[in-house]
Every structure is written in C-alpha cells, then in structure tokens.
Scaffold this motif. Structure first.
Motif, PDB file in Angstrom:
ATOM      1  N   LEU A  17       0.859  -1.177   0.000  1.00  0.00           N
ATOM      2  CA  LEU A  17       0.000   0.000   0.000  1.00  0.00           C
ATOM      3  C   LEU A  17       0.897   1.229   0.000  1.00  0.00           C
ATOM      4  O   LEU A  17       1.903   1.267   0.712  1.00  0.00           O
ATOM      5  CB  LEU A  17      -0.884  -0.017   1.251  1.00  0.00           C
ATOM      6  CG  LEU A  17      -1.866   1.126   1.463  1.00  0.00           C
ATOM      7  CD1 LEU A  17      -3.044   1.008   0.497  1.00  0.00           C
ATOM      8  CD2 LEU A  17      -2.366   1.108   2.908  1.00  0.00           C
ATOM      9  N   TYR A  18       0.563   2.231  -0.787  1.00  0.00           N
ATOM     10  CA  TYR A  18       1.394   3.439  -0.820  1.00  0.00           C
ATOM     11  C   TYR A  18       0.569   4.635  -1.258  1.00  0.00           C
ATOM     12  O   TYR A  18      -0.549   4.490  -1.769  1.00  0.00           O
ATOM     13  CB  TYR A  18       2.600   3.248  -1.737  1.00  0.00           C
ATOM     14  CG  TYR A  18       2.257   3.018  -3.194  1.00  0.00           C
ATOM     15  CD1 TYR A  18       2.322   4.055  -4.114  1.00  0.00           C
ATOM     16  CD2 TYR A  18       1.890   1.758  -3.644  1.00  0.00           C
ATOM     17  CE1 TYR A  18       2.017   3.846  -5.450  1.00  0.00           C
ATOM     18  CE2 TYR A  18       1.588   1.534  -4.970  1.00  0.00           C
ATOM     19  CZ  TYR A  18       1.649   2.581  -5.877  1.00  0.00           C
ATOM     20  OH  TYR A  18       1.339   2.373  -7.195  1.00  0.00           O
ATOM     21  N   ALA A  19       1.125   5.811  -1.050  1.00  0.00           N
ATOM     22  CA  ALA A  19       0.468   7.060  -1.434  1.00  0.00           C
ATOM     23  C   ALA A  19       1.101   7.591  -2.711  1.00  0.00           C
ATOM     24  O   ALA A  19       2.295   7.427  -2.941  1.00  0.00           O
ATOM     25  CB  ALA A  19       0.592   8.092  -0.320  1.00  0.00           C
ATOM     26  N   THR A  20       0.300   8.230  -3.522  1.00  0.00           N
ATOM     27  CA  THR A  20       0.813   8.837  -4.744  1.00  0.00           C
ATOM     28  C   THR A  20       0.133  10.179  -4.974  1.00  0.00           C
ATOM     29  O   THR A  20      -1.036  10.357  -4.645  1.00  0.00           O
ATOM     30  CB  THR A  20       0.593   7.915  -5.961  1.00  0.00           C
ATOM     31  OG1 THR A  20       1.127   8.544  -7.136  1.00  0.00           O
ATOM     32  CG2 THR A  20      -0.879   7.626  -6.178  1.00  0.00           C
ATOM     33  N   ARG A  21       0.878  11.108  -5.502  1.00  0.00           N
ATOM     34  CA  ARG A  21       0.324  12.412  -5.858  1.00  0.00           C
ATOM     35  C   ARG A  21       1.056  12.917  -7.081  1.00  0.00           C
ATOM     36  O   ARG A  21       2.147  12.450  -7.414  1.00  0.00           O
ATOM     37  CB  ARG A  21       0.431  13.412  -4.698  1.00  0.00           C
ATOM     38  CG  ARG A  21       1.804  13.542  -4.088  1.00  0.00           C
ATOM     39  CD  ARG A  21       1.724  14.205  -2.722  1.00  0.00           C
ATOM     40  NE  ARG A  21       2.982  14.116  -1.990  1.00  0.00           N
ATOM     41  CZ  ARG A  21       3.923  15.043  -2.015  1.00  0.00           C
ATOM     42  NH1 ARG A  21       3.742  16.144  -2.709  1.00  0.00           N
ATOM     43  NH2 ARG A  21       5.029  14.887  -1.322  1.00  0.00           N
ATOM     44  N   SER A  22       0.479  13.865  -7.761  1.00  0.00           N
ATOM     45  CA  SER A  22       1.050  14.351  -9.004  1.00  0.00           C
ATOM     46  C   SER A  22       2.359  15.081  -8.751  1.00  0.00           C
ATOM     47  O   SER A  22       2.590  15.624  -7.673  1.00  0.00           O
ATOM     48  CB  SER A  22       0.060  15.283  -9.713  1.00  0.00           C
ATOM     49  OG  SER A  22      -0.202  16.398  -8.893  1.00  0.00           O
ATOM     50  N   ALA A  23       3.220  15.087  -9.749  1.00  0.00           N
ATOM     51  CA  ALA A  23       4.536  15.696  -9.593  1.00  0.00           C
ATOM     52  C   ALA A  23       4.461  17.196  -9.359  1.00  0.00           C
ATOM     53  O   ALA A  23       5.357  17.774  -8.743  1.00  0.00           O
ATOM     54  CB  ALA A  23       5.393  15.398 -10.821  1.00  0.00           C
ATOM     55  N   ASP A  24       3.385  17.857  -9.838  1.00  0.00           N
ATOM     56  CA  ASP A  24       3.296  19.305  -9.644  1.00  0.00           C
ATOM     57  C   ASP A  24       2.865  19.665  -8.231  1.00  0.00           C
ATOM     58  O   ASP A  24       2.982  20.810  -7.808  1.00  0.00           O
ATOM     59  CB  ASP A  24       2.353  19.948 -10.661  1.00  0.00           C
ATOM     60  CG  ASP A  24       0.921  19.415 -10.582  1.00  0.00           C
ATOM     61  OD1 ASP A  24       0.552  18.837  -9.540  1.00  0.00           O
ATOM     62  OD2 ASP A  24       0.182  19.587 -11.557  1.00  0.00           O
TER      63      ASP A  24
END
Length: 210
Positions: A17-24
């Motif tokens: 399980l992990y978190a992801t968000r946009s590079a900007d």
C-alpha cells in the motif's frame, strides 16, 4: 509510474500500500494505491483524493488487510480516517476514528503490533504531542509526551513506545516509554535514550531514517 510516491506499507507478503500524488504537487490526484510487490499488474486506487492535492497522505495498515488508516487534508487540518476497500469496486467513503470534538489536527499515527492501541500526534496550541487511544473504537485519550513529541514508533512486542521529544533542534531527544496494553497509559518511567540535538524534522515530522 509517474508522480510522487511515499508512505509504503506492507499489506501482506504479496501486496504493498502506498500514497501517490502528481509531480506538480497541486492537482487533485492525491490517492492511496495497492500494488503487487513483484511489480506485476497495475496499481489499484483504494483511497480517494483528499480535499487538497498539495497535502501529504499518511498511511498505516491494520491487522485487517481490507482496512487501512490514512490522514487526509480537510480544510487545512489532518483528519484521521479508517478506509475500507473492496477488491471488486470503488472504495467506500472513509470512516472517522477519533471521537473528540472538535476533531483534532493529526500529524502522524502508528498502530501497536497487535492493533489494539494507536499512538498519534496532535498539534494543540502550537506544540505537537503524542497521545494514545484504543483502536478501532477511538475510545479514550492518554497523553504520553510532555513538552513536545513527534514520530511515535512501537517496538515489535508493543510494550514500548518510542518518540522524538522536544520542540526544537537544540532540545530534541529519543525517548522510550513502557505502555501497558491492558490500560493504554504510560506504565513505566520515561527513559531518554540519546540526544537528537541539531536534527531537523521536515514538514511531515520525518527525520532522516527515523
């Protein structure tokens, strides 16, 4: 996959399980994902966006592999939520954990190894402190740190809670407190293990490999 990723947690021997968000750092793609540890297949979204794409997403697995904890941004404050996910469909709305009113601004959290207690960090009056509560009920609130506390971590047996004490780089130290699992209150004296003078914490409270 593109974007920024953090907070990896093992769900079992085969899934992460992990978190992801946009590079900007400003779009609304701020989600929790589940993926096979061997890299096969595609990641699956199991927790929806927070109210602010610029906020960090903190994750913690629970003894139930179908549920995990996350801290999401709600109007600029960290709100602790219990997220369930279904292998066959869209993730349901997350559930509130802490019963306090008003809901506290949570900065960090860690479950005990048996999943019965939760250590969490709340910023009350400008000074982060470590507290304990029962999980998953959220009943009770017991303060562990005095004069500042961050980064709570449990020993593998769950009888000792470690945290970074102090409010500034000149006063920080690593502290251990014995915890009685039957009654979630500090059961032993506070023991300072070593100084952390000069160690800087980032905006999430992390300090290097701690």
């Amino acid at each position: 996959e593109p974007g920024l990723h953090d907070a990896p947690r093992w769900v079992d021997a085969e899934k992460i399980l992990y978190a992801t968000r946009s590079a900007d750092g400003v779009s609304l793609e701020n989600v929790a994902k589940l993926r096979n540890a061997d890299g096969s297949g595609l990641p699956r979204v199991v927790g929806g966006t927070s109210s602010s794409g610029a906020s960090s997403v903190y994750l913690e697995t629970t003894p139930d592999p179908a549920r995990f904890l996350r801290i999401i941004d709600v109007a600029g404050r960290g709100s602790l939520r219990l997220q369930r996910f279904d292998e066959s469909g869209e993730p349901p709305p997350p559930e509130r954990v802490l019963r306090e009113e008003p809901e506290p601004d949570v900065l960090d959290m860690r479950l005990s190894p048996d999943g019965h207690l939760m250590a969490y960090v709340v910023d009350e009056g400008g000074t982060p402190e470590v507290f304990l509560t029962r999980f998953p009920s959220g009943d009770g609130k017991w303060q562990v740190s005095q004069g500042g506390g961050r980064l709570p971590r449990w020993d593998p047996q769950g009888g000792t809670l470690y945290f970074v004490a102090g409010t500034g780089p000149a006063q920080r130290s690593m502290v251990a407190v014995a915890v009685d699992a039957r009654e979630p209150i500090p059961a032993g004296g506070r023991q300072t293990l070593f100084d952390l003078q000069g160690v800087e914490l980032d905006s999430s409270g992390s300090a290097g490999g701690l």
